[in-house]
Design a protein around this motif. Structure first.
Motif, PDB file in Angstrom:
ATOM      1  N   ARG A  43      47.529  -2.595  57.499  1.00  0.00           N
ATOM      2  CA  ARG A  43      48.584  -2.947  56.538  1.00  0.00           C
ATOM      3  C   ARG A  43      48.278  -4.225  55.770  1.00  0.00           C
ATOM      4  NH1 ARG A  43      53.902  -3.348  59.994  1.00  0.00           N
ATOM      5  NH2 ARG A  43      52.571  -4.939  60.917  1.00  0.00           N
ATOM      6  N   MET A  44      47.030  -4.652  55.759  1.00  0.00           N
ATOM      7  CA  MET A  44      46.701  -5.908  55.100  1.00  0.00           C
ATOM      8  C   MET A  44      47.195  -5.898  53.654  1.00  0.00           C
ATOM      9  SD  MET A  44      45.099  -8.813  55.715  1.00  0.00           S
ATOM     10  CE  MET A  44      43.913  -8.454  57.001  1.00  0.00           C
ATOM     11  N   PRO A  45      48.141  -6.759  53.329  1.00  0.00           N
ATOM     12  CA  PRO A  45      48.701  -6.738  51.964  1.00  0.00           C
ATOM     13  C   PRO A  45      47.730  -7.330  50.950  1.00  0.00           C
ATOM     14  CG  PRO A  45      49.611  -8.576  53.212  1.00  0.00           C
ATOM     15  CD  PRO A  45      48.745  -7.789  54.175  1.00  0.00           C
ATOM     16  N   LYS A  46      47.987  -7.053  49.682  1.00  0.00           N
ATOM     17  CA  LYS A  46      47.198  -7.678  48.625  1.00  0.00           C
ATOM     18  C   LYS A  46      47.438  -9.185  48.668  1.00  0.00           C
ATOM     19  CE  LYS A  46      47.017  -3.791  45.390  1.00  0.00           C
ATOM     20  NZ  LYS A  46      47.338  -3.334  44.025  1.00  0.00           N
ATOM     21  N   PRO A  47      46.383  -9.978  48.432  1.00  0.00           N
ATOM     22  CA  PRO A  47      46.549 -11.435  48.530  1.00  0.00           C
ATOM     23  C   PRO A  47      47.490 -11.978  47.464  1.00  0.00           C
ATOM     24  CG  PRO A  47      44.386 -10.877  47.629  1.00  0.00           C
ATOM     25  CD  PRO A  47      44.998  -9.593  48.105  1.00  0.00           C
ATOM     26  N   ILE A 174      39.493  -9.615  53.864  1.00  0.00           N
ATOM     27  CA  ILE A 174      40.084 -10.770  53.180  1.00  0.00           C
ATOM     28  C   ILE A 174      39.107 -11.324  52.152  1.00  0.00           C
ATOM     29  CG2 ILE A 174      40.857 -13.163  53.477  1.00  0.00           C
ATOM     30  CD1 ILE A 174      41.955 -12.304  56.236  1.00  0.00           C
ATOM     31  N   VAL A 175      37.840 -11.446  52.535  1.00  0.00           N
ATOM     32  CA  VAL A 175      36.819 -11.953  51.613  1.00  0.00           C
ATOM     33  C   VAL A 175      36.698 -11.025  50.408  1.00  0.00           C
ATOM     34  CG1 VAL A 175      34.348 -12.411  51.327  1.00  0.00           C
ATOM     35  CG2 VAL A 175      35.522 -13.176  53.395  1.00  0.00           C
ATOM     36  N   SER A 176      36.639  -9.731  50.661  1.00  0.00           N
ATOM     37  CA  SER A 176      36.513  -8.740  49.581  1.00  0.00           C
ATOM     38  C   SER A 176      37.710  -8.786  48.642  1.00  0.00           C
ATOM     39  CB  SER A 176      36.356  -7.347  50.183  1.00  0.00           C
ATOM     40  OG  SER A 176      36.283  -6.371  49.182  1.00  0.00           O
ATOM     41  N   ASP A 177      38.913  -8.907  49.212  1.00  0.00           N
ATOM     42  CA  ASP A 177      40.129  -8.942  48.401  1.00  0.00           C
ATOM     43  C   ASP A 177      40.228 -10.200  47.542  1.00  0.00           C
ATOM     44  OD1 ASP A 177      40.890  -6.496  49.347  1.00  0.00           O
ATOM     45  OD2 ASP A 177      42.416  -7.234  50.733  1.00  0.00           O
ATOM     46  N   HIS A 178      39.445 -11.224  47.887  1.00  0.00           N
ATOM     47  CA  HIS A 178      39.401 -12.454  47.078  1.00  0.00           C
ATOM     48  C   HIS A 178      38.152 -12.495  46.196  1.00  0.00           C
ATOM     49  CE1 HIS A 178      42.518 -13.770  49.933  1.00  0.00           C
ATOM     50  NE2 HIS A 178      42.798 -14.725  49.080  1.00  0.00           N
TER      51      HIS A 178
END
Length: 200
Positions: A43-47, A174-178
């Motif tokens: 469920r990791m939300p968008k940053p 997390i790294v990819s989403d940033h």
């Protein structure tokens, strides 16, 4: 409920049952931990990107991890100004650096069990190259044991006895989403992780 019903009046006779119940409780806690990590990963939300102080966030995590083992020397080496302002999700970066620093700490502890005298150091360096912030985290632990990077970030892959194998998968997401990148490198006396993020 089982403990109270069957062990209350006859403790001597039910020693085995008590041991079984303790084992069940321990396994339930392990399963709960696994389910929570899987849920967080799924469920990791968008940053939520806001301008934050990277130094402050890393120092907060260093202070927290230091309490787990004061024998390990953790240093933040900033080659820039006192404050490094970047756009990132504070909560997600908090988890990112907590996971990475804690992994380094556990790697050093694992190595210390096999050797009498080792250096117990974790260094976190912050640099800038053109429009990118580069963070190098190096430790004197056991290294990545010649594992491929694709294995390290694969969900459920772990080299730890009690690991869920989701920590580095979450870090990678997390790294990819940033819009960043991550590299896992072995070196002579431990391991090095390099994070690269664009400056907005």
């Amino acid at each position: 409920m089982i403990r109270e019903k069957y062990l209350k009046n006859n403790k001597e006779k039910n020693n085995n049952l008590s041991n079984y119940l303790n084992t069940i409780m321990k396994q339930i806690k392990d399963i709960e931990h696994l389910v929570n990590e899987f849920s967080d990963f799924a469920r990791m939300p968008k940053p939520l990107l806001k301008k934050n102080n990277l130094n402050q966030l890393i120092n907060e995590n260093i202070n927290l991890i230091n309490k787990l083992d004061k024998d390990v020397d953790i240093k933040l080496i900033n080659h820039l100004s006192n404050e490094v302002k970047m756009y990132f999700d504070y909560e997600q970066f908090n988890r990112l650096f907590f996971n990475l620093i804690k992994n380094s700490l556990e790697s050093i502890q694992e190595k210390a069990l096999k050797a009498n005298k080792i250096n117990k150091n974790i260094n976190i360096e912050i640099r800038r190259r053109r429009d990118y912030i580069i963070i190098n985290l190096s430790d004197t632990g056991v290294g990545f044991k010649n594992k491929q990077t694709k294995d390290l970030i694969k969900p459920y892959f772990t080299t730890k006895k009690k690991g869920t194998g989701l920590g580095l998968s979450i870090v990678d997401k997390i790294v990819s989403d940033h819009n960043g990148s991550i590299k896992f490198l072995n070196h002579k006396n431990g391991a090095k992780i390099q994070l690269i993020f664009p400056i907005r």
